[in-house]
Design a protein around this motif. Structure first.
Motif, PDB file in Angstrom:
ATOM      1  N   ASN A 278      32.758  11.311  -2.439  1.00 55.12           N
ATOM      2  CA  ASN A 278      32.237  10.140  -1.845  1.00 55.12           C
ATOM      3  C   ASN A 278      32.850   8.717  -2.277  1.00 55.12           C
ATOM      4  O   ASN A 278      33.177   7.839  -1.571  1.00 55.12           O
ATOM      5  N   GLN A 279      33.155   8.746  -3.603  1.00 54.64           N
ATOM      6  CA  GLN A 279      33.657   7.618  -4.324  1.00 54.64           C
ATOM      7  C   GLN A 279      35.078   7.493  -3.917  1.00 54.64           C
ATOM      8  O   GLN A 279      35.756   6.381  -3.296  1.00 54.64           O
ATOM      9  N   ARG A 280      35.899   8.608  -3.575  1.00 48.77           N
ATOM     10  CA  ARG A 280      37.294   8.610  -3.305  1.00 48.77           C
ATOM     11  C   ARG A 280      37.477   8.073  -2.009  1.00 48.77           C
ATOM     12  O   ARG A 280      38.107   7.176  -1.592  1.00 48.77           O
ATOM     13  N   GLY A 281      36.271   8.633  -0.977  1.00 52.98           N
ATOM     14  CA  GLY A 281      36.319   8.057   0.277  1.00 52.98           C
ATOM     15  C   GLY A 281      36.176   6.791   0.347  1.00 52.98           C
ATOM     16  O   GLY A 281      36.664   5.807   1.254  1.00 52.98           O
ATOM     17  N   ASP A 282      35.312   6.154  -0.173  1.00 46.92           N
ATOM     18  CA  ASP A 282      35.027   4.664  -0.459  1.00 46.92           C
ATOM     19  C   ASP A 282      36.101   3.888  -0.887  1.00 46.92           C
ATOM     20  O   ASP A 282      36.311   2.679  -0.621  1.00 46.92           O
ATOM     21  N   ASN A 283      36.830   4.245  -1.941  1.00 46.74           N
ATOM     22  CA  ASN A 283      37.739   3.530  -2.483  1.00 46.74           C
ATOM     23  C   ASN A 283      39.031   3.418  -1.354  1.00 46.74           C
ATOM     24  O   ASN A 283      39.710   2.292  -1.153  1.00 46.74           O
ATOM     25  N   TYR A 284      39.359   4.547  -0.517  1.00 47.86           N
ATOM     26  CA  TYR A 284      40.300   4.364   0.622  1.00 47.86           C
ATOM     27  C   TYR A 284      39.707   3.568   1.626  1.00 47.86           C
ATOM     28  O   TYR A 284      40.455   2.673   2.304  1.00 47.86           O
ATOM     29  N   SER A 285      38.349   3.412   1.839  1.00 44.40           N
ATOM     30  CA  SER A 285      37.675   2.356   2.891  1.00 44.40           C
ATOM     31  C   SER A 285      37.919   0.804   2.286  1.00 44.40           C
ATOM     32  O   SER A 285      38.316   0.161   3.148  1.00 44.40           O
ATOM     33  N   LEU A 286      37.788   0.876   1.015  1.00 40.41           N
ATOM     34  CA  LEU A 286      38.059  -0.464   0.363  1.00 40.41           C
ATOM     35  C   LEU A 286      39.436  -0.920   0.583  1.00 40.41           C
ATOM     36  O   LEU A 286      39.728  -2.178   0.624  1.00 40.41           O
ATOM     37  N   LEU A 287      40.428   0.068   0.256  1.00 40.49           N
ATOM     38  CA  LEU A 287      41.885  -0.315   0.534  1.00 40.49           C
ATOM     39  C   LEU A 287      42.216  -0.680   1.896  1.00 40.49           C
ATOM     40  O   LEU A 287      43.122  -1.606   2.216  1.00 40.49           O
ATOM     41  N   THR A 288      41.348  -0.075   2.875  1.00 41.84           N
ATOM     42  CA  THR A 288      41.816  -0.725   4.517  1.00 41.84           C
ATOM     43  C   THR A 288      41.381  -2.201   4.422  1.00 41.84           C
ATOM     44  O   THR A 288      41.989  -2.788   5.292  1.00 41.84           O
ATOM     45  N   VAL A 289      40.495  -2.590   3.630  1.00 40.74           N
ATOM     46  CA  VAL A 289      40.002  -4.027   3.631  1.00 40.74           C
ATOM     47  C   VAL A 289      41.208  -4.881   2.989  1.00 40.74           C
ATOM     48  O   VAL A 289      41.619  -5.970   3.782  1.00 40.74           O
ATOM     49  N   LEU A 290      41.779  -4.221   2.073  1.00 40.91           N
ATOM     50  CA  LEU A 290      42.920  -5.259   1.333  1.00 40.91           C
ATOM     51  C   LEU A 290      44.185  -5.225   2.360  1.00 40.91           C
ATOM     52  O   LEU A 290      44.688  -6.191   2.525  1.00 40.91           O
ATOM     53  N   PHE A 291      44.481  -4.066   2.978  1.00 40.54           N
ATOM     54  CA  PHE A 291      45.458  -3.927   4.046  1.00 40.54           C
ATOM     55  C   PHE A 291      45.136  -4.885   5.237  1.00 40.54           C
ATOM     56  O   PHE A 291      45.913  -5.451   6.063  1.00 40.54           O
ATOM     57  N   ALA A 292      43.870  -4.938   5.472  1.00 40.20           N
ATOM     58  CA  ALA A 292      43.545  -5.836   6.737  1.00 40.20           C
ATOM     59  C   ALA A 292      43.592  -7.493   6.542  1.00 40.20           C
ATOM     60  O   ALA A 292      44.170  -8.115   7.110  1.00 40.20           O
ATOM     61  N   LEU A 293      43.557  -7.630   5.005  1.00 39.68           N
ATOM     62  CA  LEU A 293      43.860  -8.798   4.571  1.00 39.68           C
ATOM     63  C   LEU A 293      45.553  -9.290   4.744  1.00 39.68           C
ATOM     64  O   LEU A 293      45.862 -10.379   5.209  1.00 39.68           O
ATOM     65  N   VAL A 294      46.121  -8.138   4.551  1.00 39.16           N
ATOM     66  CA  VAL A 294      47.861  -8.440   4.620  1.00 39.16           C
ATOM     67  C   VAL A 294      48.035  -8.570   6.140  1.00 39.16           C
ATOM     68  O   VAL A 294      48.923  -9.518   6.397  1.00 39.16           O
ATOM     69  N   LEU A 295      47.465  -7.816   6.932  1.00 45.00           N
ATOM     70  CA  LEU A 295      47.424  -7.986   8.341  1.00 45.00           C
ATOM     71  C   LEU A 295      47.304  -9.413   8.819  1.00 45.00           C
ATOM     72  O   LEU A 295      48.124 -10.197   9.706  1.00 45.00           O
ATOM     73  N   PHE A 296      46.314 -10.020   8.185  1.00 45.72           N
ATOM     74  CA  PHE A 296      45.760 -11.171   8.713  1.00 45.72           C
ATOM     75  C   PHE A 296      46.549 -12.468   8.158  1.00 45.72           C
ATOM     76  O   PHE A 296      47.145 -13.309   8.953  1.00 45.72           O
ATOM     77  N   LEU A 297      47.129 -12.219   7.024  1.00 44.49           N
ATOM     78  CA  LEU A 297      48.112 -13.215   6.501  1.00 44.49           C
ATOM     79  C   LEU A 297      49.427 -13.255   6.942  1.00 44.49           C
ATOM     80  O   LEU A 297      49.926 -14.311   7.607  1.00 44.49           O
ATOM     81  N   THR A 298      49.713 -11.927   7.312  1.00 48.71           N
ATOM     82  CA  THR A 298      51.099 -11.953   8.058  1.00 48.71           C
ATOM     83  C   THR A 298      51.044 -12.465   9.551  1.00 48.71           C
ATOM     84  O   THR A 298      51.765 -13.105  10.025  1.00 48.71           O
TER      85      THR A 298
END
Length: 207
Positions: free
Chosen positions: A150-170
């Motif tokens: 469950n924690q591993r799945g949450d970690n991947y979900s949180l990483l999508t937020v980080l990549f969403a920030l990359v998309l926003f800035l780009t």
């Protein structure tokens, strides 16, 4: 090279880097979503296995209690027969001791009957006891595994937020804004993307 040509070259470079970042980040975001889903599935499976093991452990514990009640009943009859001096009946009953209780009874007598009854001996392990312990241990392990998944799945979900920030800035860097602001946003997006990739490389993969 004129200032206008320099500006155009910077603009084209910014656009190329922006498109590259958008493309890579989109793929990484999709990958994180896929991995989050896979680990969520593994979590569900582990929880299901833990629940199944708990049920089986409860069944084994019930079997052990039934075996202990049987041994108690037989032993009580044996003690009564011995107390009445009915040696033949006592031997008849003794022959019906379960193997688990017989071992404990022999050790109890050999040690001088220090305990109040053979049931207090560590040698006495009713049928189903060890199975129940193994199943409970398996249930605990599977439950811990489910929490980890469950924690591993949450970690991947949180990483999508980080990549969403990359998309926003780009995406913001591609707007009609001052060149230095565009480059700053794009540079920040690249830094965040690199950080995200480094973190992603440390995560376990489930195919």
């Amino acid at each position: 090279m004129t200032e206008h040509e320099t500006r155009d070259r910077w603009t084209r470079a910014t656009e190329i880097v922006g498109v590259f970042l958008l493309s890579i980040t989109a793929v990484l975001t999709a990958w994180c979503g896929f991995e989050s889903s896979k680990w969520g599935g593994e979590m569900s499976i582990a929880f299901s296995q833990a629940s199944s093991a708990r049920i089986q452990a409860a069944s084994a514990e019930g079997e052990a209690r039934s075996a202990e009640i049987f041994d108690l009943t037989i032993y009580a009859s044996y003690v009564e027969a011995v107390g009445r001096g009915e040696d033949e009946l006592a031997e008849y009953i003794r022959a019906r001791f379960t193997p688990e209780f017989e071992v404990a009874y022999v050790e109890w007598v050999a040690d001088g009957q220090v305990e109040r009854a053979p049931f207090a001996r560590e040698e006495y392990v009713p049928d189903g006891t060890e199975e129940a312990e193994e199943l409970n241990a398996r249930a605990d392990a599977k439950f811990a595994e489910a929490l980890e998944n469950n924690q591993r799945g949450d970690n991947y979900s949180l990483l999508t937020v980080l990549f969403a920030l990359v998309l926003f800035l780009t995406a913001m860097s591609q707007r009609e804004i001052a060149p230095w602001v565009a480059r700053t946003l794009l540079g920040l997006a690249a830094v965040v993307a690199v950080i995200g990739v480094v973190i992603l490389a440390t995560f376990p993969v489930k195919i």
